[in-house]
Design a protein around this motif. Structure first.
Motif, PDB file in Angstrom:
ATOM      1  N   THR A 195      17.596 -18.464  -9.766  1.00  0.00           N
ATOM      2  CA  THR A 195      17.520 -18.182 -11.213  1.00  0.00           C
ATOM      3  C   THR A 195      17.407 -19.465 -12.039  1.00  0.00           C
ATOM      4  O   THR A 195      16.996 -19.414 -13.197  1.00  0.00           O
ATOM      5  N   GLU A 245      13.178 -18.166 -15.015  1.00  0.00           N
ATOM      6  CA  GLU A 245      13.947 -17.777 -16.194  1.00  0.00           C
ATOM      7  C   GLU A 245      13.170 -16.743 -17.002  1.00  0.00           C
ATOM      8  O   GLU A 245      11.995 -16.472 -16.734  1.00  0.00           O
ATOM      9  N   GLU A 246      13.841 -16.174 -18.001  1.00  0.00           N
ATOM     10  CA  GLU A 246      13.147 -15.278 -18.924  1.00  0.00           C
ATOM     11  C   GLU A 246      11.943 -16.000 -19.528  1.00  0.00           C
ATOM     12  O   GLU A 246      11.997 -17.206 -19.780  1.00  0.00           O
ATOM     13  N   VAL A 291      20.578 -11.288 -24.628  1.00  0.00           N
ATOM     14  CA  VAL A 291      19.254 -11.352 -24.001  1.00  0.00           C
ATOM     15  C   VAL A 291      18.451 -12.564 -24.455  1.00  0.00           C
ATOM     16  O   VAL A 291      17.412 -12.873 -23.864  1.00  0.00           O
ATOM     17  N   VAL A 307      20.347 -18.499 -22.512  1.00  0.00           N
ATOM     18  CA  VAL A 307      20.270 -18.806 -21.083  1.00  0.00           C
ATOM     19  C   VAL A 307      21.398 -19.761 -20.709  1.00  0.00           C
ATOM     20  O   VAL A 307      22.145 -20.238 -21.561  1.00  0.00           O
ATOM     21  N   HIS A 359      24.589 -18.039 -21.901  1.00  0.00           N
ATOM     22  CA  HIS A 359      24.521 -16.697 -21.331  1.00  0.00           C
ATOM     23  C   HIS A 359      25.769 -16.392 -20.501  1.00  0.00           C
ATOM     24  O   HIS A 359      26.341 -15.291 -20.608  1.00  0.00           O
ATOM     25  N   ARG A 410      28.374 -13.400 -21.395  1.00  0.00           N
ATOM     26  CA  ARG A 410      28.550 -12.332 -20.401  1.00  0.00           C
ATOM     27  C   ARG A 410      30.019 -12.228 -19.978  1.00  0.00           C
ATOM     28  O   ARG A 410      30.535 -11.111 -19.793  1.00  0.00           O
ATOM     29  N   SER A 426      22.381 -12.240 -12.453  1.00  0.00           N
ATOM     30  CA  SER A 426      23.147 -12.565 -13.660  1.00  0.00           C
ATOM     31  C   SER A 426      22.544 -11.989 -14.932  1.00  0.00           C
ATOM     32  O   SER A 426      23.222 -11.903 -15.957  1.00  0.00           O
ATOM     33  N   ARG A 427      21.264 -11.591 -14.892  1.00  0.00           N
ATOM     34  CA  ARG A 427      20.649 -11.024 -16.091  1.00  0.00           C
ATOM     35  C   ARG A 427      20.377  -9.523 -15.921  1.00  0.00           C
ATOM     36  O   ARG A 427      19.532  -8.947 -16.601  1.00  0.00           O
TER      37      ARG A 427
END
Length: 555
Positions: free
Chosen positions: A97, A101-102, A119, A122, A126, A130, A485-486
Motif C-alpha cells: 500500500t 495509493e488512491e 477517504v 493518506v 489516515h 481510522r 487499510s482502506r
C-alpha cells in the motif's frame, strides 16, 4: 487584472498540455509487451467506453479476451493497467500500500468537496482518523443501534402500507431506499433527522444533492477538468476568490456541482454545531437526542476529548467525516437494497423462502429481532451476500503507483509475443483500474454460474476455488468492500441496514416486477433508471426503480 490572469493561465495550460502530448511519444510504453484493446482515439483512448454509464458489457468483453491483468489505452496515448487478479489485488491493497495509493484525482476531488475526511487523507493522517473511528463501527455499537434501525424501518413499512392501502400498485423502491438510508445514517450516525418518512413529506435537499452528486461530477468535461486542471488551480487564491471565478464562468454543469456542494456543506456544519452544543451543554440529556445519544458523532466527539494529543482530530477533520460518511453510506447501500428487492421480485421462490425464514424467526421472538438473531439468519445472509457479490454498488476503484513496484499474478499472463510471465513491473505514475465487479464474477473462482444470482451458493461451504484464490476482500471472499487499510470502515453498518430493511419489508409485502425495463447506470456507483425515464434539469435520466407491490396476505 483578470485578462492578465487568463493569459498566464492559458500559457501555463498550453505549455503543460504540449509537454504531456510530447511525453507520450518520447517515452517508451512500459506495457507495450502486454495484451490489450487497440486505442480508438488518441485523445480519449478507451476511456469513454471504460467509464460509460451503460458500459459493463464492454468490460465483460475485455476480460474474456485479455484475462485478469492487461493494458488499456488511456487519455493522450497514456496506458492504464486493468487488474482483477486476486494476487495482484493483494499486493495493491495490503502488501504494497506504500506503493499503490488512491488516485490523485480521487484524493483531491474528495478533499475539495468533503474536506479532510477519511477517504481524502493518506498515510499517518489516515491511520490516525481510522484509529479514532474504528470503535464507533464496532459490533458492540451496532448492537446498541439496532433498536434505532428498527424504529426507522417501521416508519418506512407504515408509509408503504399506506400507499398500498390507497391503491398504489407500483412504487419507486429506489426513492424509499434512498430516504431510509439517509435517515438511518442521519439518526445513528449524527443524531440528526433528515426525513419523517411520511408518504407525502418533501425530500430533504441533502438527499437530492447527494443522489445527483456523482452524475453531475462525472460529466465528460468536468471529469477532464478535474484530471488536468484542478491539481494546478485548487490552491490558487482564497476560497472566496475561487468561488467568484466559478460563479463568473458561464458553465451550468460547474454551477450545479457548486450548488450541490453548498447544500452538503451547510447541512454538515449544522449537524456538527448541533452535536458540539449538546455535548458541551452540562444540562443536556444526551438520551433525548435523536438516536439516544449513541450516534457516531456523539461518540466520536467524546472519544476525541479524551484522546491523546497525537491522536486528537481537529474540528475540520471531524466536520469532514459527516458528508464523507453520508456519501459513502447512503447511495451505496440504498442502491444495493433497491437491487436486492428488484432481484427478489424476479425470483419468487427465493422471496418466498426468505419470507418463511424471517417469519419463523420472528414467531419465536416478541417484537423485533435482536442484532445477533437478525445477523445470523442464514438465508437472509445468503441473499445479501449474493447481491453484494454479483452487483457491487461501486464496481471499480482507481489506484496510482506513487513509486516503482512489481505486481505478481496468480495466473500467468501471455504477452504479445507469446511468452508467459508471472509478474509485471509497474513504474511510478501508472494508473491502475481495479475491477471489483470482475473479481466477484470470475468463473474460474466462483464456478460456471458466476454470472447468475444464486443465494443458495452460500448455504453450503464455498468451493476450494474460492478459498484457495485468497481474495483480499474484508468481507466474505468478496471485493465489494475492498480490503486492507482502506477497506470500507462501515461495512457492518451497511449489512445491518440491509438486513433490517429486508426483514421488515419482506414479511409484510410481496414484490413483483413492474414490467418496465430497468437500466443500471455506472455513475461511479451503480444506479437504476428506466428506459422511458424523463430527463432531469441536468440532462440525465431520472433515477428510479419501480416495482409492483402487494400485501403478502392478499395473494
Amino acid at each position: 487584472m483578470a485578462s492578465v490572469l487568463i493569459q498566464i493561465l492559458s500559457v501555463f495550460a498550453g505549455t503543460w498540455f504540449a509537454w504531456r502530448f510530447l511525453k507520450r511519444f518520447v517515452l517508451k510504453d512500459p506495457f507495450a509487451h502486454l495484451q490489450g484493446p487497440p486505442s480508438p482515439s488518441f485523445i480519449t483512448g478507451c476511456m469513454e467506453m471504460l467509464f460509460s454509464k451503460e458500459g459493463l458489457g464492454y468490460h465483460d468483453q475485455l476480460v474474456k479476451t485479455y484475462g485478469r491483468l492487461f493494458r488499456v489505452p488511456g487519455l493522450f496515448n497514456s496506458t492504464l493497467l486493468y487488474v482483477y487478479d486476486p494476487k495482484a489485488l493483494h499486493h495493491i491493497l495490503i502488501k504494497d500500500t506504500h506503493i499503490f495509493e488512491e488516485g490523485s484525482d480521487f484524493l483531491l476531488t474528495s478533499k475539495t468537496v468533503f474536506g479532510k475526511g477519511l477517504v481524502a487523507v493518506v498515510d499517518d493522517d489516515h491511520r490516525r482518523q481510522r484509529k479514532m473511528l474504528n470503535p464507533v463501527f464496532s459490533i458492540k455499537h451496532m448492537r446498541e443501534m439496532t433498536p434505532t434501525f428498527y424504529g426507522i424501518v417501521h416508519k418506512l413499512r407504515d408509509s408503504i402500507t399506506k400507499q398500498v392501502s390507497q391503491g398504489e400498485e407500483k412504487i419507486d423502491i429506489l426513492s424509499w431506499m434512498t430516504r431510509t438510508a439517509l435517515e438511518l445514517i442521519g439518526q445513528s450516525g449524527f443524531g440528526y433527522s433528515f426525513d419523517s418518512l411520511e408518504h407525502d413529506a418533501p425530500e430533504h435537499p441533502y438527499s437530492a444533492s447527494i443522489k445527483n452528486y456523482l452524475s453531475a461530477l462525472n460529466t465528460p468535461l468536468l471529469a477532464l477538468t478535474r484530471i488536468f486542471l484542478l491539481p494546478y488551480v485548487h490552491n490558487l487564491g482564497s476560497p472566496r476568490f475561487q468561488r467568484a471565478v466559478i460563479s463568473a464562468l458561464p458553465w451550468k454543469g460547474l454551477h450545479d456541482v457548486r450548488d450541490i456542494v453548498d447544500v452538503m456543506d451547510k447541512t454538515a456544519v449544522e449537524i456538527f454545531e448541533s452535536s458540539k452544543r449538546a455535548l458541551n451543554d452540562s444540562e443536556s440529556d444526551m438520551s433525548q437526542r435523536v438516536g439516544g445519544g449513541k450516534d457516531i458523532m456523539s461518540i466520536l466527539l467524546r472519544e476525541n476529548i479524551n484522546a491523546s494529543a497525537e491522536d486528537k482530530l481537529p474540528d475540520e477533520e471531524i466536520l469532514a467525516q459527516i458528508s464523507t460518511f453520508i456519501f459513502a453510506g447512503m447511495d451505496t447501500t440504498s442502491n444495493a437494497l433497491a437491487r436486492t428487492i428488484d432481484l427478489l421480485s424476479e425470483h419468487q421462490d427465493i422471496q418466498d423462502k426468505l419470507r418463511k425464514e424471517i417469519s419463523e424467526a420472528c414467531g419465536s421472538h416478541e417484537g423485533d429481532l435482536d442484532y445477533d438473531t437478525l445477523t445470523q439468519l442464514p438465508f437472509l445472509d445468503a441473499v445479501c451476500r449474493e447481491s453484494l457479490r454479483l452487483h457491487p454498488p461501486g464496481p471499480f476503484v482507481m489506484k496510482e503507483a506513487i513509486a516503482d513496484g512489481v505486481l505478481p499474478v496468480s495466473k500467468p499472463i501471455i504477452t504479445n509475443d507469446g511468452r508467459e510471465i508471472n509478474e509485471v513491473f509497474v513504474p511510478k505514475g501508472t494508473m491502475l483500474f481495479l475491477s471489483l465487479y470482475q473479481c466477484n464474477r470470475e468463473p474460474e473462482i466462483w464456478g460456471p454460474d458466476a454470472a447468475e444470482w444464486n443465494p443458495e451458493r452460500w448455504m453450503s461451504p464455498l468451493p476450494s476455488t474460492v478459498t484457495d484464490a485468497r481474495i483480499p476482500g474484508i468481507y466474505s471472499n468478496l471485493m465489494t468492500f475492498l480490503g486492507g487499510s482502506r477497506s470500507c470502515i462501515g461495512f457492518k453498518f451497511s449489512q445491518l441496514e440491509m438486513k433490517t430493511v429486508l426483514s421488515v419489508l419482506v414479511q409484510r409485502f410481496k414484490f413483483t416486477p413492474s414490467g418496465k425495463k430497468v437500466i443500471w447506470q455506472n455513475n461511479g456507483i451503480m444506479q437504476p433508471t428506466t428506459e422511458d425515464a424523463p430527463r432531469t434539469a441536468m440532462g440525465h435520466r431520472q433515477l428510479g426503480l419501480p416495482v409492483h407491490i402487494s400485501f403478502v396476505n392478499s395473494g
